[in-house]
Design a protein around this motif. Structure first.
Motif, PDB file in Angstrom:
ATOM      1  N   THR A   1       0.818  -1.212   0.000  1.00  0.00           N
ATOM      2  CA  THR A   1       0.000   0.000   0.000  1.00  0.00           C
ATOM      3  C   THR A   1       0.853   1.263   0.000  1.00  0.00           C
ATOM      4  O   THR A   1       0.379   2.327  -0.420  1.00  0.00           O
ATOM      5  CB  THR A   1      -0.939   0.049   1.222  1.00  0.00           C
ATOM      6  N   TYR A   2       2.085   1.159   0.473  1.00  0.00           N
ATOM      7  CA  TYR A   2       2.956   2.333   0.495  1.00  0.00           C
ATOM      8  C   TYR A   2       3.408   2.736  -0.903  1.00  0.00           C
ATOM      9  O   TYR A   2       3.989   3.805  -1.087  1.00  0.00           O
ATOM     10  CB  TYR A   2       4.156   2.091   1.415  1.00  0.00           C
ATOM     11  N   CYS A   3       3.127   1.896  -1.910  1.00  0.00           N
ATOM     12  CA  CYS A   3       3.385   2.285  -3.297  1.00  0.00           C
ATOM     13  C   CYS A   3       2.305   3.226  -3.816  1.00  0.00           C
ATOM     14  O   CYS A   3       2.554   4.021  -4.735  1.00  0.00           O
ATOM     15  CB  CYS A   3       3.452   1.052  -4.197  1.00  0.00           C
ATOM     16  N   VAL A   4       1.091   3.114  -3.252  1.00  0.00           N
ATOM     17  CA  VAL A   4      -0.004   3.979  -3.677  1.00  0.00           C
ATOM     18  C   VAL A   4       0.317   5.407  -3.247  1.00  0.00           C
ATOM     19  O   VAL A   4       0.654   5.664  -2.096  1.00  0.00           O
ATOM     20  CB  VAL A   4      -1.341   3.520  -3.070  1.00  0.00           C
ATOM     21  N   GLY A   5       0.210   6.315  -4.164  1.00  0.00           N
ATOM     22  CA  GLY A   5       0.540   7.705  -3.865  1.00  0.00           C
ATOM     23  C   GLY A   5       1.994   8.047  -4.130  1.00  0.00           C
ATOM     24  O   GLY A   5       2.374   9.216  -4.044  1.00  0.00           O
ATOM     25  N   THR A   6       2.812   7.023  -4.432  1.00  0.00           N
ATOM     26  CA  THR A   6       4.220   7.293  -4.787  1.00  0.00           C
ATOM     27  C   THR A   6       4.464   6.759  -6.198  1.00  0.00           C
ATOM     28  O   THR A   6       4.138   7.411  -7.173  1.00  0.00           O
ATOM     29  CB  THR A   6       5.172   6.644  -3.770  1.00  0.00           C
ATOM     30  N   THR A   7       5.023   5.559  -6.312  1.00  0.00           N
ATOM     31  CA  THR A   7       5.280   4.982  -7.633  1.00  0.00           C
ATOM     32  C   THR A   7       4.057   4.301  -8.209  1.00  0.00           C
ATOM     33  O   THR A   7       4.017   4.001  -9.405  1.00  0.00           O
ATOM     34  CB  THR A   7       6.437   3.977  -7.561  1.00  0.00           C
ATOM     35  N   GLY A   8       3.059   4.004  -7.374  1.00  0.00           N
ATOM     36  CA  GLY A   8       1.793   3.497  -7.862  1.00  0.00           C
ATOM     37  C   GLY A   8       1.691   1.983  -7.907  1.00  0.00           C
ATOM     38  O   GLY A   8       2.678   1.257  -7.868  1.00  0.00           O
ATOM     39  N   VAL A   9       0.455   1.514  -7.979  1.00  0.00           N
ATOM     40  CA  VAL A   9       0.117   0.115  -8.207  1.00  0.00           C
ATOM     41  C   VAL A   9      -0.783   0.089  -9.435  1.00  0.00           C
ATOM     42  O   VAL A   9      -1.783   0.804  -9.483  1.00  0.00           O
ATOM     43  CB  VAL A   9      -0.610  -0.521  -7.008  1.00  0.00           C
ATOM     44  N   SER A  10      -0.445  -0.719 -10.437  1.00  0.00           N
ATOM     45  CA  SER A  10      -1.180  -0.720 -11.690  1.00  0.00           C
ATOM     46  C   SER A  10      -1.672  -2.124 -12.015  1.00  0.00           C
ATOM     47  O   SER A  10      -1.113  -3.117 -11.551  1.00  0.00           O
ATOM     48  CB  SER A  10      -0.300  -0.195 -12.825  1.00  0.00           C
ATOM     49  N   PRO A  11      -2.746  -2.216 -12.839  1.00  0.00           N
ATOM     50  CA  PRO A  11      -3.277  -3.529 -13.228  1.00  0.00           C
ATOM     51  C   PRO A  11      -2.259  -4.305 -14.060  1.00  0.00           C
ATOM     52  O   PRO A  11      -1.430  -3.693 -14.746  1.00  0.00           O
ATOM     53  CB  PRO A  11      -4.524  -3.169 -14.051  1.00  0.00           C
ATOM     54  N   PRO A  12      -2.307  -5.655 -14.029  1.00  0.00           N
ATOM     55  CA  PRO A  12      -3.243  -6.435 -13.199  1.00  0.00           C
ATOM     56  C   PRO A  12      -2.898  -6.383 -11.717  1.00  0.00           C
ATOM     57  O   PRO A  12      -3.779  -6.324 -10.895  1.00  0.00           O
ATOM     58  CB  PRO A  12      -3.122  -7.831 -13.773  1.00  0.00           C
ATOM     59  N   PHE A  13      -1.636  -6.420 -11.357  1.00  0.00           N
ATOM     60  CA  PHE A  13      -1.195  -6.161  -9.989  1.00  0.00           C
ATOM     61  C   PHE A  13       0.321  -5.987 -10.050  1.00  0.00           C
ATOM     62  O   PHE A  13       1.089  -6.932  -9.845  1.00  0.00           O
ATOM     63  CB  PHE A  13      -1.582  -7.284  -9.034  1.00  0.00           C
TER      64      PHE A  13
ATOM     65  N   THR B   1      -7.275   1.675  -6.708  1.00  0.00           N
ATOM     66  CA  THR B   1      -6.530   2.310  -5.636  1.00  0.00           C
ATOM     67  C   THR B   1      -7.260   3.590  -5.263  1.00  0.00           C
ATOM     68  O   THR B   1      -8.100   4.097  -6.013  1.00  0.00           O
ATOM     69  CB  THR B   1      -5.091   2.646  -6.067  1.00  0.00           C
ATOM     70  N   TRP B   2      -6.951   4.114  -4.081  1.00  0.00           N
ATOM     71  CA  TRP B   2      -7.492   5.414  -3.710  1.00  0.00           C
ATOM     72  C   TRP B   2      -6.453   6.169  -2.900  1.00  0.00           C
ATOM     73  O   TRP B   2      -5.607   5.590  -2.228  1.00  0.00           O
ATOM     74  CB  TRP B   2      -8.785   5.259  -2.909  1.00  0.00           C
ATOM     75  N   ASN B   3      -6.518   7.483  -3.013  1.00  0.00           N
ATOM     76  CA  ASN B   3      -5.623   8.362  -2.272  1.00  0.00           C
ATOM     77  C   ASN B   3      -6.361   9.675  -2.091  1.00  0.00           C
ATOM     78  O   ASN B   3      -6.519  10.446  -3.042  1.00  0.00           O
ATOM     79  CB  ASN B   3      -4.316   8.583  -3.037  1.00  0.00           C
ATOM     80  N   THR B   4      -6.857   9.905  -0.878  1.00  0.00           N
ATOM     81  CA  THR B   4      -7.728  11.051  -0.644  1.00  0.00           C
ATOM     82  C   THR B   4      -6.966  12.339  -0.366  1.00  0.00           C
ATOM     83  O   THR B   4      -7.587  13.390  -0.216  1.00  0.00           O
ATOM     84  CB  THR B   4      -8.684  10.771   0.524  1.00  0.00           C
ATOM     85  N   GLY B   5      -5.651  12.282  -0.265  1.00  0.00           N
ATOM     86  CA  GLY B   5      -4.882  13.491  -0.031  1.00  0.00           C
ATOM     87  C   GLY B   5      -3.640  13.234   0.784  1.00  0.00           C
ATOM     88  O   GLY B   5      -3.277  12.085   1.049  1.00  0.00           O
ATOM     89  N   VAL B   6      -2.978  14.306   1.185  1.00  0.00           N
ATOM     90  CA  VAL B   6      -1.698  14.198   1.876  1.00  0.00           C
ATOM     91  C   VAL B   6      -1.786  14.546   3.350  1.00  0.00           C
ATOM     92  O   VAL B   6      -0.782  14.482   4.062  1.00  0.00           O
ATOM     93  CB  VAL B   6      -0.648  15.105   1.195  1.00  0.00           C
ATOM     94  N   LEU B   7      -2.954  14.950   3.824  1.00  0.00           N
ATOM     95  CA  LEU B   7      -3.077  15.282   5.239  1.00  0.00           C
ATOM     96  C   LEU B   7      -3.059  14.020   6.085  1.00  0.00           C
ATOM     97  O   LEU B   7      -3.332  12.918   5.599  1.00  0.00           O
ATOM     98  CB  LEU B   7      -4.369  16.062   5.489  1.00  0.00           C
ATOM     99  N   LEU B   8      -2.755  14.178   7.377  1.00  0.00           N
ATOM    100  CA  LEU B   8      -2.637  13.019   8.256  1.00  0.00           C
ATOM    101  C   LEU B   8      -3.955  12.274   8.410  1.00  0.00           C
ATOM    102  O   LEU B   8      -3.962  11.076   8.686  1.00  0.00           O
ATOM    103  CB  LEU B   8      -2.120  13.464   9.622  1.00  0.00           C
ATOM    104  N   SER B   9      -5.075  12.977   8.240  1.00  0.00           N
ATOM    105  CA  SER B   9      -6.368  12.317   8.392  1.00  0.00           C
ATOM    106  C   SER B   9      -6.860  11.695   7.095  1.00  0.00           C
ATOM    107  O   SER B   9      -7.942  11.105   7.064  1.00  0.00           O
ATOM    108  CB  SER B   9      -7.415  13.316   8.908  1.00  0.00           C
ATOM    109  N   ASP B  10      -6.100  11.817   6.011  1.00  0.00           N
ATOM    110  CA  ASP B  10      -6.513  11.248   4.745  1.00  0.00           C
ATOM    111  C   ASP B  10      -6.189   9.763   4.693  1.00  0.00           C
ATOM    112  O   ASP B  10      -5.494   9.221   5.558  1.00  0.00           O
ATOM    113  CB  ASP B  10      -5.841  11.983   3.582  1.00  0.00           C
ATOM    114  N   SER B  11      -6.696   9.102   3.641  1.00  0.00           N
ATOM    115  CA  SER B  11      -6.563   7.661   3.535  1.00  0.00           C
ATOM    116  C   SER B  11      -6.012   7.274   2.175  1.00  0.00           C
ATOM    117  O   SER B  11      -6.165   8.001   1.195  1.00  0.00           O
ATOM    118  CB  SER B  11      -7.933   6.993   3.743  1.00  0.00           C
ATOM    119  N   CYS B  12      -5.381   6.107   2.152  1.00  0.00           N
ATOM    120  CA  CYS B  12      -4.719   5.632   0.942  1.00  0.00           C
ATOM    121  C   CYS B  12      -4.708   4.106   0.985  1.00  0.00           C
ATOM    122  O   CYS B  12      -4.573   3.508   2.057  1.00  0.00           O
ATOM    123  CB  CYS B  12      -3.290   6.181   0.908  1.00  0.00           C
ATOM    124  N   GLY B  13      -4.854   3.451  -0.185  1.00  0.00           N
ATOM    125  CA  GLY B  13      -4.806   2.003  -0.194  1.00  0.00           C
ATOM    126  C   GLY B  13      -5.258   1.422  -1.514  1.00  0.00           C
ATOM    127  O   GLY B  13      -5.344   2.117  -2.530  1.00  0.00           O
TER     128      GLY B  13
END
Length: 367
Positions: free
Chosen positions: A8-20, A37-49
């Motif tokens: 999940t730490y790839c999401v928002g950086t180098t990314g995760v792409s299909p198929p996987f 994938t989703w990345n709602t922003g860069v604030l501490l309360s945002d979510s990514c995965g």
């Protein structure tokens, strides 16, 4: 499961792409198809995965692995993985004094596409930062998850998260079980902080049947078939935050890694009894030294202490108060989490593929 949440730490950086596919160890999971994938922003309360569907592998395909040890077959499953953040302590300190009432979704003004909760959470409060993070992800996660579930109705759902992602996974799991009525949900978290008060902790324990009792109404030893596995690590302070002095409590289902260094062996793991097993991360000294480090400092009590008193307390510091050790402990869950680099963490280079059993319902998957 730790490897999946590491990705999940790839999401928002180098990314995760299909198929996987990703810069890390996505190739270890050839049977996974990325849903979104989703990345709602860069604030501490945002979510990514990410959400992915594992179609499972057969014994024959597993034995063809190039690994020296054949990879065991995996069962089909839908994976929802939540990324963490190493700035979680800032979030906890900033927001921990402002808990809010916990009301399981859907709220009365929601769209109604849900099954009413079978049990309300009486007198429950939740960390507002964690709830805000789940709310920011919810409108992106649930539609995709419902679609995947409709397409693969026999696939159980696995939620996994590290750090802040573990707290978000806990709140997401409560909604799936209580509001949507999904019974085939299994959760694995690593370094999960306390999400709310004792009533919310008990509500989660009941929801996932984490506590059994004997005739004397005492909690008994947990089973290995836990539906919720809260994995903790020696010297990691995050599972002990926010502090109990602020009204927060942990829930049960703890699996404790007692070995500080990588890699741990099976004998280094302990299935903990209840939420505060003295032989696990919430040992007798835990809140004491954390209360001193965070509670006293936040309340400014150090201004009222003499130099002599400070000296006495300094002499009693456990070694894990060394901040770099705390960082490592929060990162090192079976391997180093949060390093989305080509080929994965260099420490892992040369290690074979990891056998992963994602079958649901009974919590029989390998960590």
């Amino acid at each position: 499961m730790a490897r999946l949440v590491d990705i999940t730490y790839c999401v928002g950086t180098t990314g995760v792409s299909p198929p996987f596919s990703c810069a890390s160890r996505c190739k270890d999971f050839p049977s996974l198809d990325l849903v979104r994938t989703w990345n709602t922003g860069v604030l501490l309360s945002d979510s990514c995965g990410f959400i992915a569907v594992d179609h499972g592998t057969s014994s024959s395909s597993s034995s063809s692995s190039s690994s020296s040890s054949p990879k065991p077959p995996s069962k089909p499953a839908i994976i929802v993985a939540f990324r963490g953040t190493y700035s979680i302590t800032n979030t906890i300190i900033d927001l921990s004094t402002v808990p809010q009432e916990y009301v399981p979704y859907p709220s009365p003004d929601d769209d109604g596409d849900s099954t009413p909760t079978t049990k309300k959470c009486a007198n429950c409060t939740v960390h507002m930062g964690f709830l805000a993070s789940w709310r920011s992800a919810r409108e992106l996660v649930l539609p995709a998850l419902k679609t995947a579930r409709a397409k693969h109705p026999g696939y159980p759902v696995h939620l996994v998260g590290h750090s802040l992602g573990g707290a978000v996974a806990a709140l997401a799991a409560l909604e799936l079980r209580q509001s949507l009525g999904w019974t085939d949900v299994t959760v694995t978290t690593f370094g999960e902080p306390r999400i709310g008060n004792k009533h919310l902790a008990h509500y989660l324990d009941e929801t996932f049947s984490l506590l059994s009792t004997n005739n004397n109404n005492h909690t008994t030893s947990p089973k290995e078939t836990l539906l919720y596995r809260r994995v903790t690590h020696a010297n990691d302070p995050v599972p002990l935050l926010p502090l109990s002095e602020w009204g927060f409590r942990a829930h049960a289902g703890e699996v404790y890694i007692a070995k500080p260094d990588l890699p741990p062996a099976p004998e280094d793991l302990r299935l903990c009894v209840g939420a505060d097993d003295p032989e696990c991360v919430g040992g007798p000294e835990a809140d004491g030294w954390l209360g001193w480090v965070l509670g006293d400092l936040v309340r400014g009590e150090e201004t009222r202490k003499s130099v002599e008193a400070w000296t006495r307390r300094l002499g009693g510091f456990p070694a894990r108060l060394k901040l770099w050790q705390l960082f490592f402990a929060h990162r090192d869950y079976f391997w180093r989490l949060g390093l989305c680099v080509p080929g994965g963490d260099p420490v892992d280079w040369g290690r074979g593929k990891y056998g992963v059993l994602l079958g649901g319902g009974g919590g029989d998957g390998e960590l």
